[in-house]
Design a protein around this motif. Structure first.
Motif, PDB file in Angstrom:
ATOM      1  N   LYS A  37       0.945  -1.324  -0.171  1.00  0.00           N
ATOM      2  CA  LYS A  37      -0.089   0.096   0.034  1.00  0.00           C
ATOM      3  C   LYS A  37       0.781   1.300  -0.065  1.00  0.00           C
ATOM      4  O   LYS A  37       2.101   1.075   0.412  1.00  0.00           O
ATOM      5  CB  LYS A  37      -1.008   0.079   1.265  1.00  0.00           C
ATOM      6  N   PRO A  38       0.180   2.497  -0.077  1.00  0.00           N
ATOM      7  CA  PRO A  38       1.289   3.420  -0.324  1.00  0.00           C
ATOM      8  C   PRO A  38       1.730   3.755   0.966  1.00  0.00           C
ATOM      9  O   PRO A  38       1.338   3.468   2.297  1.00  0.00           O
ATOM     10  CB  PRO A  38       0.367   4.487  -0.792  1.00  0.00           C
ATOM     11  N   SER A  39       2.919   4.638   1.062  1.00  0.00           N
ATOM     12  CA  SER A  39       3.651   4.963   2.394  1.00  0.00           C
ATOM     13  C   SER A  39       2.682   5.777   3.372  1.00  0.00           C
ATOM     14  O   SER A  39       3.024   5.936   4.512  1.00  0.00           O
ATOM     15  CB  SER A  39       5.068   5.578   2.150  1.00  0.00           C
ATOM     16  N   PHE A  40       1.763   6.660   2.452  1.00  0.00           N
ATOM     17  CA  PHE A  40       1.232   7.528   3.562  1.00  0.00           C
ATOM     18  C   PHE A  40      -0.307   7.046   4.134  1.00  0.00           C
ATOM     19  O   PHE A  40      -1.142   7.646   4.534  1.00  0.00           O
ATOM     20  CB  PHE A  40       0.753   9.013   2.757  1.00  0.00           C
ATOM     21  N   TYR A  41      -0.341   5.507   3.968  1.00  0.00           N
ATOM     22  CA  TYR A  41      -1.666   4.804   4.719  1.00  0.00           C
ATOM     23  C   TYR A  41      -1.021   3.642   5.667  1.00  0.00           C
ATOM     24  O   TYR A  41      -0.163   3.258   5.500  1.00  0.00           O
ATOM     25  CB  TYR A  41      -2.245   4.172   3.408  1.00  0.00           C
TER      26      TYR A  41
END
Length: 212
Positions: free
Chosen positions: A208-212
């Motif tokens: 998943k994206p690093s900001f989630y």
């Protein structure tokens, strides 16, 4: 070159406007709901504003007069995409770049693919897929940008692209990098003509994206 930006108040659109004004001599037509209240004009001799909805065909035709390329900032609605394409044909405009989402061809494998399906949902994916099908079958010259999850990072313009039919790898991409890619497409349209590009940041093959 005259460029029409549909959805000009969007984040990528506003970054693109700034880049085009700073790095090119192109003229810009900026179209969107209440756009005159949502963005500031910095070069009135190069920027023309149209306050309007995408359903206002007569206004869209006026906005497209003399335009060489259309950038559509959101392809969530197949109905709107089709209307824009029909209006482009009526106005004699043959080039469009559309911002879409990843996963519309079930091209995202593994843990990230499953996470993305849960987050986006079938309904949204299907709508974006239908819009892409309309774009690709339109007979216009097009680029369909299948963007992974977006974030902002000044100075990060790193991107990679995959073609339709290839696996999509990469959980995130900066908006700044997307704008840099669009600038490249505008500078060499023939190179990118009639492509569906998966767009992501290198070395982000994560669950998943690093900001989630």
């Amino acid at each position: 070159m005259n460029i029409l930006i549909l959805g000009a108040a969007g984040q990528i659109s506003q970054m693109l406007i700034d880049r085009l004004l700073a790095e090119t001599s192109h003229s810009l037509v900026l179209y969107g709901r209440n756009i005159s209240r949502r963005i500031k004009i910095s070069e009135p001799q190069r920027e023309t504003i149209f306050d309007g909805d995408f359903s206002e065909k007569n206004k869209l035709i006026l906005a497209m007069t003399g335009v060489d390329v259309v950038y559509l900032n959101d392809m969530n609605s197949p109905e709107v995409t089709e209307e824009i394409i029909l209006t482009m044909k009526e106005a004699g405009v043959s080039w469009i770049i559309g911002a879409n989402i990843l996963g519309i061809y079930d091209e995202v494998a593994g843990a990230f693919g499953e996470w993305n399906k849960r987050m986006v949902g079938n309904t949204s994916t299907e709508r974006h897929r239908k819009a892409a099908d309309i774009l690709e079958g339109s007979g216009l010259d097009y680029v369909n940008l299948r963007l992974t999850w977006l974030y902002d990072q000044e100075g990060n313009e790193s991107y990679q692209v995959s073609q339709k039919g290839e696996p999509f790898i990469g959980a995130q991409i900066s908006r700044q990098a997307v704008v840099r890619l669009i600038m490249g497409i505008l500078a060499d349209k023939e190179k990118y003509k009639n492509t569906s590009l998966g767009v992501s940041e290198p070395d982000t093959n994560w669950g998943k994206p690093s900001f989630y």
